[in-house]
Design a protein around this motif. Structure first.
Motif, PDB file in Angstrom:
ATOM      1  N   GLN A   1       0.843  -1.227  -0.059  1.00  0.00           N
ATOM      2  CA  GLN A   1       0.085  -0.009  -0.106  1.00  0.00           C
ATOM      3  C   GLN A   1       0.814   1.134   0.059  1.00  0.00           C
ATOM      4  O   GLN A   1       0.425   2.247  -0.521  1.00  0.00           O
ATOM      5  CB  GLN A   1      -0.884   0.023   1.170  1.00  0.00           C
ATOM      6  CG  GLN A   1      -1.941  -1.018   1.059  1.00  0.00           C
ATOM      7  CD  GLN A   1      -3.104  -1.001   2.404  1.00  0.00           C
ATOM      8  OE1 GLN A   1      -2.631  -1.359   3.424  1.00  0.00           O
ATOM      9  NE2 GLN A   1      -4.108  -0.814   2.017  1.00  0.00           N
TER      10      GLN A   1
ATOM     11  N   GLU B   1       2.113   1.860  -3.553  1.00  0.00           N
ATOM     12  CA  GLU B   1       1.018   2.289  -4.374  1.00  0.00           C
ATOM     13  C   GLU B   1       0.765   3.732  -4.191  1.00  0.00           C
ATOM     14  O   GLU B   1       0.699   4.656  -5.021  1.00  0.00           O
ATOM     15  CB  GLU B   1      -0.503   1.561  -4.044  1.00  0.00           C
ATOM     16  CG  GLU B   1      -0.380   0.341  -4.745  1.00  0.00           C
ATOM     17  CD  GLU B   1      -0.414   0.311  -6.254  1.00  0.00           C
ATOM     18  OE1 GLU B   1      -1.226   1.154  -6.742  1.00  0.00           O
ATOM     19  OE2 GLU B   1       0.488   0.049  -6.851  1.00  0.00           O
TER      20      GLU B   1
ATOM     21  N   ARG C   1       3.821   5.828  -5.776  1.00  0.00           N
ATOM     22  CA  ARG C   1       3.519   5.973  -7.016  1.00  0.00           C
ATOM     23  C   ARG C   1       2.388   6.948  -7.210  1.00  0.00           C
ATOM     24  O   ARG C   1       2.823   7.840  -8.435  1.00  0.00           O
ATOM     25  CB  ARG C   1       3.394   4.677  -7.808  1.00  0.00           C
ATOM     26  CG  ARG C   1       4.577   3.733  -7.656  1.00  0.00           C
ATOM     27  CD  ARG C   1       4.035   2.335  -7.986  1.00  0.00           C
ATOM     28  NE  ARG C   1       5.276   1.251  -8.230  1.00  0.00           N
ATOM     29  CZ  ARG C   1       5.011   0.181  -8.299  1.00  0.00           C
ATOM     30  NH1 ARG C   1       4.163  -0.603  -8.093  1.00  0.00           N
ATOM     31  NH2 ARG C   1       6.405  -0.467  -8.303  1.00  0.00           N
ATOM     32  N   ARG C   2       1.296   7.060  -6.733  1.00  0.00           N
ATOM     33  CA  ARG C   2       0.372   7.954  -6.857  1.00  0.00           C
ATOM     34  C   ARG C   2       0.792   9.438  -6.736  1.00  0.00           C
ATOM     35  O   ARG C   2       0.550  10.260  -7.429  1.00  0.00           O
ATOM     36  CB  ARG C   2      -0.955   7.541  -6.223  1.00  0.00           C
ATOM     37  CG  ARG C   2      -1.613   6.461  -6.379  1.00  0.00           C
ATOM     38  CD  ARG C   2      -3.104   6.430  -5.947  1.00  0.00           C
ATOM     39  NE  ARG C   2      -2.961   6.638  -4.231  1.00  0.00           N
ATOM     40  CZ  ARG C   2      -2.996   5.710  -3.498  1.00  0.00           C
ATOM     41  NH1 ARG C   2      -2.886   4.268  -3.825  1.00  0.00           N
ATOM     42  NH2 ARG C   2      -2.810   6.002  -2.217  1.00  0.00           N
TER      43      ARG C   2
ATOM     44  N   ARG D   1       0.419  10.730 -16.941  1.00  0.00           N
ATOM     45  CA  ARG D   1      -0.503  11.195 -15.850  1.00  0.00           C
ATOM     46  C   ARG D   1      -1.858  10.695 -15.982  1.00  0.00           C
ATOM     47  O   ARG D   1      -2.612  10.274 -14.966  1.00  0.00           O
ATOM     48  CB  ARG D   1      -0.449  12.599 -15.455  1.00  0.00           C
ATOM     49  CG  ARG D   1      -1.132  13.416 -14.365  1.00  0.00           C
ATOM     50  CD  ARG D   1      -1.078  14.526 -14.035  1.00  0.00           C
ATOM     51  NE  ARG D   1       0.091  14.916 -13.495  1.00  0.00           N
ATOM     52  CZ  ARG D   1       0.549  16.166 -13.181  1.00  0.00           C
ATOM     53  NH1 ARG D   1      -0.173  17.283 -13.560  1.00  0.00           N
ATOM     54  NH2 ARG D   1       1.505  16.322 -12.544  1.00  0.00           N
TER      55      ARG D   1
ATOM     56  N   GLY E   1      -3.051   8.724 -17.821  1.00  0.00           N
ATOM     57  CA  GLY E   1      -3.299   7.028 -18.257  1.00  0.00           C
ATOM     58  C   GLY E   1      -3.959   6.676 -19.589  1.00  0.00           C
ATOM     59  O   GLY E   1      -4.817   5.919 -19.613  1.00  0.00           O
TER      60      GLY E   1
ATOM     61  N   VAL F   1      -0.813   2.314 -17.799  1.00  0.00           N
ATOM     62  CA  VAL F   1      -1.995   2.935 -17.246  1.00  0.00           C
ATOM     63  C   VAL F   1      -2.015   2.476 -15.744  1.00  0.00           C
ATOM     64  O   VAL F   1      -1.336   1.410 -15.246  1.00  0.00           O
ATOM     65  CB  VAL F   1      -3.337   2.131 -17.659  1.00  0.00           C
ATOM     66  CG1 VAL F   1      -4.613   2.404 -17.019  1.00  0.00           C
ATOM     67  CG2 VAL F   1      -3.478   2.643 -18.970  1.00  0.00           C
ATOM     68  N   GLY F   2      -2.384   3.562 -14.884  1.00  0.00           N
ATOM     69  CA  GLY F   2      -2.420   3.031 -13.514  1.00  0.00           C
ATOM     70  C   GLY F   2      -1.114   3.407 -12.826  1.00  0.00           C
ATOM     71  O   GLY F   2      -0.276   4.210 -13.257  1.00  0.00           O
ATOM     72  N   SER F   3      -0.783   3.110 -11.365  1.00  0.00           N
ATOM     73  CA  SER F   3       0.406   3.684 -10.557  1.00  0.00           C
ATOM     74  C   SER F   3       1.630   3.225 -11.267  1.00  0.00           C
ATOM     75  O   SER F   3       2.813   3.874 -11.050  1.00  0.00           O
ATOM     76  CB  SER F   3       0.332   3.004  -9.220  1.00  0.00           C
ATOM     77  OG  SER F   3       0.163   1.724  -9.233  1.00  0.00           O
TER      78      SER F   3
ATOM     79  N   ARG G   1       6.319  -6.261 -18.171  1.00  0.00           N
ATOM     80  CA  ARG G   1       5.835  -6.789 -16.753  1.00  0.00           C
ATOM     81  C   ARG G   1       6.475  -8.077 -16.437  1.00  0.00           C
ATOM     82  O   ARG G   1       5.950  -8.978 -17.031  1.00  0.00           O
ATOM     83  CB  ARG G   1       4.282  -6.577 -16.812  1.00  0.00           C
ATOM     84  CG  ARG G   1       3.722  -6.909 -15.335  1.00  0.00           C
ATOM     85  CD  ARG G   1       3.509  -5.486 -14.689  1.00  0.00           C
ATOM     86  NE  ARG G   1       3.094  -5.899 -13.077  1.00  0.00           N
ATOM     87  CZ  ARG G   1       1.983  -5.607 -12.861  1.00  0.00           C
ATOM     88  NH1 ARG G   1       1.101  -5.189 -13.624  1.00  0.00           N
ATOM     89  NH2 ARG G   1       1.461  -5.946 -11.641  1.00  0.00           N
TER      90      ARG G   1
END
Length: 460
Positions: free
Chosen positions: A77, A80, A83-84, A96, A98, A105-107, A160
């Motif tokens: 957490q 996350e 990163r946010r 930014r 996404g 896309v995402g954090s 990934r």
């Protein structure tokens, strides 16, 4: 019973996790309190990698399954949140928003933004002048980069690699790096400019022509470099906490070769070898240390565990018996004495030994906690076995009262419970002695067992 202070400490740690707030946007560099209580400032990259290392080392630092889960959940957490926050402060354009798709896309886009900021930090136009266009998304994502100001272009490849992405991503990443790294420098030849990999993403920047940005590989192995004169004990333990167990073991073994009479190095080497599931190397380190400190209880314990994990129980029993003769109240030795008794089927002997461990030396508390856990396991097993025997006895009674159907049902039930309980206990004890990873089975080795050097000898 488990000592009250242990229960309170565990409950306090769990409540501390529950009080964490992950919704706030943090500032960079971020301040993080270390294990020594000091507050240090970390960049985005360093803070994320710090929490990733804590995830890897959680099972080594805690012997309680709930605490391990809470620590891993907290670290994820926090990653996350970091990163946010990074995207909020330093993201730009489609990174930014996404809008690209795939891993952009995402954090995780924060990792890409940080990589591009490192790559183009020295460019006059800066990374925010880059226009990103996703051109392919398959095993990995390929992105076309163009600088608005200069018109120069590059290719960004992202995979990934944590198992959540497409199959074959790790192989594709390595093949691409090898291909680009072997390409010659030329005006029309695409070659490797910069690469970075972490637990989740691998990134490669490629291009043609001259490149004025950084070229050093930003991988995790960079963290392992230490000044040659640094203390091998401190380097080794730090590597363990950072999740680099293999490197830690090599460091400690080299330190032990250089300083063979240093007790804590022998202890640490044997302990880390057991954590790394290398009982043969643990046996060597423990025996080596005992050449100079034959009476050390911790070395005897670690040697006994190493022998037990090689299924050399008679040798382990002899080592523990000799050590207990001179240190009868040592909690760790009593704990292993109980485990060996369990492995040999001597349940009463195991209960007595675990009682000695719980009531014995107050340090390390790890041994008392583990012994108390094993006593509870035996109590539950005994309760299940007695319940099974009770069903059989009730069935016999009902048979005498000429109620054959109910009697047969109870006898069959009891006859099934007793062997099932015995089978469960045998598997549990086998996993315990062999050090097999299982959430419900406590570990016989933990970094809590390692004493501070000032407790065993002056620093040499």
């Amino acid at each position: 019973m488990i000592p009250a202070e242990v229960v309170v400490e565990r409950a306090t740690r769990l409540r501390r996790y529950l009080r964490k707030d992950y919704s706030q946007v943090v500032e960079f560099p971020v301040e993080i309190v270390g294990r020594d209580g000091l507050v240090r400032r970390y960049s985005f990259d360093d803070s994320v990698r710090l929490y990733q290392r804590r995830i890897h080392s959680a099972v080594m630092r805690y012997d309680d399954g709930d605490l391990v889960d809470a620590e891993v959940r907290h670290c994820r957490q926090r990653i996350e949140q970091l990163r946010r926050s990074y995207l909020e402060h330093f993201g730009w354009g489609v990174l930014r928003d996404g809008q690209l798709g795939g891993v952009f896309v995402g954090s995780l886009a924060a990792e890409i933004a940080a990589f591009l900021r490192r790559a183009f930090a020295g460019e006059r136009e800066g990374p925010t002048s880059l226009v990103l266009t996703l051109v392919d998304s398959g095993v990995g994502d390929t992105c076309y980069l163009r600088c608005r100001e200069s018109g120069r272009t590059w290719m960004l490849y992202v995979w990934r690699i944590d198992g959540e992405g497409p199959a074959g991503a790790r192989d594709a990443w390595r093949e691409t790096v090898a291909r680009l790294a072997s390409a010659p420098v030329g005006e029309t030849v695409e070659r490797l400019l910069l690469a970075s990999d972490g637990p989740e993403l691998a990134l490669v920047l490629a291009g043609v022509g001259e490149w004025s940005g950084p070229v050093a590989r930003a991988g995790h192995d960079d963290d392992l470099a230490e000044p040659g004169g640094a203390d091998p004990l401190h380097r080794g333990i730090r590597a363990v906490y950072d999740g680099h167990g293999t490197h830690a073991l090599r460091t400690l073994e080299a330190g032990l070769d250089a300083q063979p009479t240093r007790l804590v190095l022998a202890q640490a080497t044997a302990l880390v070898a057991l954590l790394e599931r290398s009982p043969e190397r643990a046996e060597f380190a423990a025996r080596f240390g005992r050449l100079h400190r034959a009476g050390d209880p911790l070395l005897a314990y670690l040697l006994g565990v190493a022998l037990a994990r090689q299924d050399r129980r008679a040798e382990a029993r002899a080592v523990v018996g000799d050590a207990l003769a001179t240190a009868p109240r040592n909690a760790t030795l009593a704990l292993l004495d109980g485990v060996l008794a369990l492995r040999e089927g001597r349940l009463l002997g195991a209960v007595r030994a675990f009682g000695v461990a719980v009531r014995g030396d107050r340090e390390p508390r790890y041994a008392a906690r583990t012994a108390a856990t094993l006593r509870r396991v035996l109590l539950r097993w005994a309760s299940a076995s007695f319940a099974g025997l009770g069903f059989v006895a009730m069935g016999v009674t009902l048979a005498a009262l000429q109620r054959p159907v109910a009697a047969a049902a109870l006898v069959l039930l009891g006859a099934g419970v007793v062997p099932a309980a015995a089978l469960v206990l045998r598997r549990y004890v086998r996993a315990l002695a062999a050090g097999e990873p299982h959430r419900s089975v406590p570990r016989l080795v933990s970094l809590e067992l390692l004493p501070r050097e000032r407790e065993v000898e002056p620093h040499q």
